[in-house]
Write a protein that holds these residues in place. Structure first.
Motif, short mmCIF file in Angstrom:
data_model
loop_
_atom_site.label_atom_id
_atom_site.label_comp_id
_atom_site.label_asym_id
_atom_site.label_seq_id
_atom_site.Cartn_x
_atom_site.Cartn_y
_atom_site.Cartn_z
N ASP A 157 0.87 -1.17 0.00
CA ASP A 157 0.00 0.00 0.00
C ASP A 157 0.91 1.22 0.00
O ASP A 157 1.71 1.41 0.91
N VAL A 158 0.80 2.04 -1.03
CA VAL A 158 1.68 3.19 -1.21
C VAL A 158 0.87 4.46 -0.95
O VAL A 158 -0.24 4.60 -1.49
N TYR A 159 1.44 5.37 -0.16
CA TYR A 159 0.69 6.55 0.27
C TYR A 159 1.42 7.84 -0.08
O TYR A 159 2.65 7.93 0.02
N LEU A 160 0.64 8.84 -0.49
CA LEU A 160 1.13 10.20 -0.70
C LEU A 160 0.27 11.13 0.15
O LEU A 160 -0.89 11.38 -0.19
N PRO A 161 0.80 11.63 1.29
CA PRO A 161 0.01 12.58 2.09
C PRO A 161 -0.35 13.81 1.28
O PRO A 161 0.49 14.37 0.57
N ILE A 162 -1.59 14.23 1.35
CA ILE A 162 -2.06 15.40 0.61
C ILE A 162 -2.66 16.40 1.58
O ILE A 162 -3.06 16.05 2.70
N THR A 163 -2.71 17.65 1.17
CA THR A 163 -3.14 18.71 2.06
C THR A 163 -4.26 19.53 1.43
O THR A 163 -4.45 19.53 0.22
#
Length: 480
Positions: free
Chosen positions: A418-424
């Motif tokens: 599971d690959v994650y990119l924190p977004i704002t």
């Protein structure tokens, strides 16, 4: 008296001619501009099928840096709307609403050569039925270029003033299209040139999680085998530290990518634990999220100290934080490093990870596919208007299932990451993050494995490397 009558007659004649000319003039207006960009049609379509990126390429912000945007309606596709208000007369107030997008985003693939998106416009320009049409056409020998034709159409009816305003259609409408197209080219140039059509990303809400971590690196030339050796050593140290601290490991390993360089892959490897409070050398500490280090006047990080960390950020800090300046004091257990992370021993740190929205992608395969999945997420985020900060809120992945090999070393079941990119959120650009991605809202399932442990074809068309392929040095850096 004769002179006065002549003037009156002349004025009447001019007025009649003006009315006649107005009725003779076309009752509609049209202007268009075209540009060919070096991006796949899908990426251009995604940028134009939502209005979150409009403030980034529109020329309105150049005319009024204080312009305020507000998003409304659906996040994507027909019905999505963006309003703006401005105190500058040249900009004024207005609203764009996506009227149609054909074909649907889920139908855009390599076989689709044309697409069209229509935006309705509501502002103080003369006329009715005002709308922009964005026609996309696949170009180039390999179809990797896209021709963008941006047009403006308006109906004037029998309003003579509106009909005469057609003479100025090459003013504000043409200027907006021309300058926005040029800015759009720059926006698209920053998007990673990867095909993410096989990616089914979801927006998920992550919870702050206490972790133990080690900052480390591995030369890319050592391949995946070298990387696995480094990570295996780090994992043993993390497990030993957890046992000494009296805490339990609650999940699989987590890898925070900090620098995916040409020669070296730097990362933080972490394990989640079950306590936000740790006792180190008899002293109790409450874990907080890492923060960006304070800088001296010369730009170097301020030396770490034993003081408590500053306010939280939502992602682990850079792995380069393991290399402190030469003059920095030696940290002892109980201190906090320059990123506000609790020092457990000479290598292990403790902090709170995650917390907040993230774009999640799934990769089933070897570790060689994880870096491309990270690039896909970044490209997807940029085309859909999700802001991210690669410095503070770093990408990370979780190996939720290890790969299985037979006694000959052949892969029998792919690993799952599971690959994650924190977004704002970006309130200044018009609104809040949507709760779901378009794929998520449509109920499209993320890729998985079939009953035999093979990647389901729906998400494997852009797979970077086959799970059973041999590991080349270049793929070694595809660290998790």
């Amino acid at each position: 008296m004769t002179r006065v009558l002549e003037i009156i007659v002349a004025l009447i004649i001019v007025a009649v001619l003006g009315v006649v000319a107005g009725f003779v003039m076309p009752g509609t207006g049209h202007v268009e501009r075209s540009l060919v960009v070096g991006k796949d049609l899908r990426q251009v379509y995604d940028v134009m099928d939502n209005l979150r990126r409009f403030p980034d390429y529109s020329n309105l912000g150049s005319d009024d840096p204080n312009i305020k945007y507000t998003l409304s309606g659906p996040a994507y596709g027909p019905g999505a709307a963006l309003s703006w208000t401005s105190n500058v007369d040249k900009v004024g107030d207005g609203k764009l609403t996506i009227a149609s997008a054909t074909p649907d985003f889920s139908k855009i693939n390599a076989a689709v050569n044309n697409a069209q998106i229509v935006w309705n416009l509501d502002n103080d320009w003369h006329g009715t039925d005002k709308h922009f049409t964005i026609d996309l056409e696949r170009h180039g020998r390999t179809g990797k270029l896209t021709k963008i034709t941006w047009s403006y159409d308006v109906a004037y009816g029998f309003n003579l003033i509106s009909r005469y305003s057609r003479l100025y259609i090459h003013g504000a409408p043409d200027t907006l299209i021309q300058y926005s197209l040029s800015n759009l080219e720059n926006v698209l140039a920053a998007v990673p040139n990867v095909d993410y059509s096989a990616l089914i990303p979801y927006i998920v809400q992550t919870k702050p999680t206490p972790v133990l971590l080690i900052s480390d690196s591995s030369p890319r030339k050592n391949g995946l085998a070298g990387l696995d050796d480094v990570m295996s050593t780090d994992m043993k140290q993390l497990q030993a530290a957890a046992k000494k601290l009296g805490v339990n490991i609650t999940g699989p390993r987590i890898t925070f990518t900090t620098n995916y360089g040409d020669e070296t892959y730097s990362f933080d490897i972490a394990l989640p634990i079950d306590s936000n409070t740790l006792t180190v050398d008899g002293q109790s500490y409450t874990l907080t999220a890492p923060t960006q280090p304070a800088l001296n006047a010369d730009g170097t990080p301020v030396a770490a100290s034993s003081s408590a960390p500053a306010s939280s950020s939502s992602a682990p800090a850079s792995s380069s934080s393991s290399s402190a300046p030469a003059a920095a004091p030696v940290l002892k257990p109980g201190d906090h490093d320059m990123y506000g992370r609790l020092v457990v021993n000479d290598k292990v740190r403790a902090t709170l990870a995650f917390g907040g929205p993230a774009l999640e992608g799934v990769w089933n395969g070897t570790a060689a596919g994880v870096p491309q999945t990270r690039d896909m997420l970044k490209a997807y985020a940029q085309t859909h208007g999700y802001k991210y900060d690669a410095v503070v809120h770093r990408q990370y992945d979780i190996q939720v299932r290890p790969e299985v090999q037979d006694d000959k070393g052949n892969v029998t079941t792919y690993a799952k990451y599971d690959v994650y990119l924190p977004i704002t959120d970006t309130p200044n650009d018009g609104g809040t993050l949507p709760a779901q991605t378009p794929e998520q809202a449509e109920g499209i399932a993320q890729p998985n494995l079939d009953a035999n442990g093979n990647q389901i074809p729906a998400s494997s068309s852009s797979a970077p490397a086959a799970a059973g392929s041999s590991v080349a040095p270049a793929a070694a850096s595809s660290a998790k």
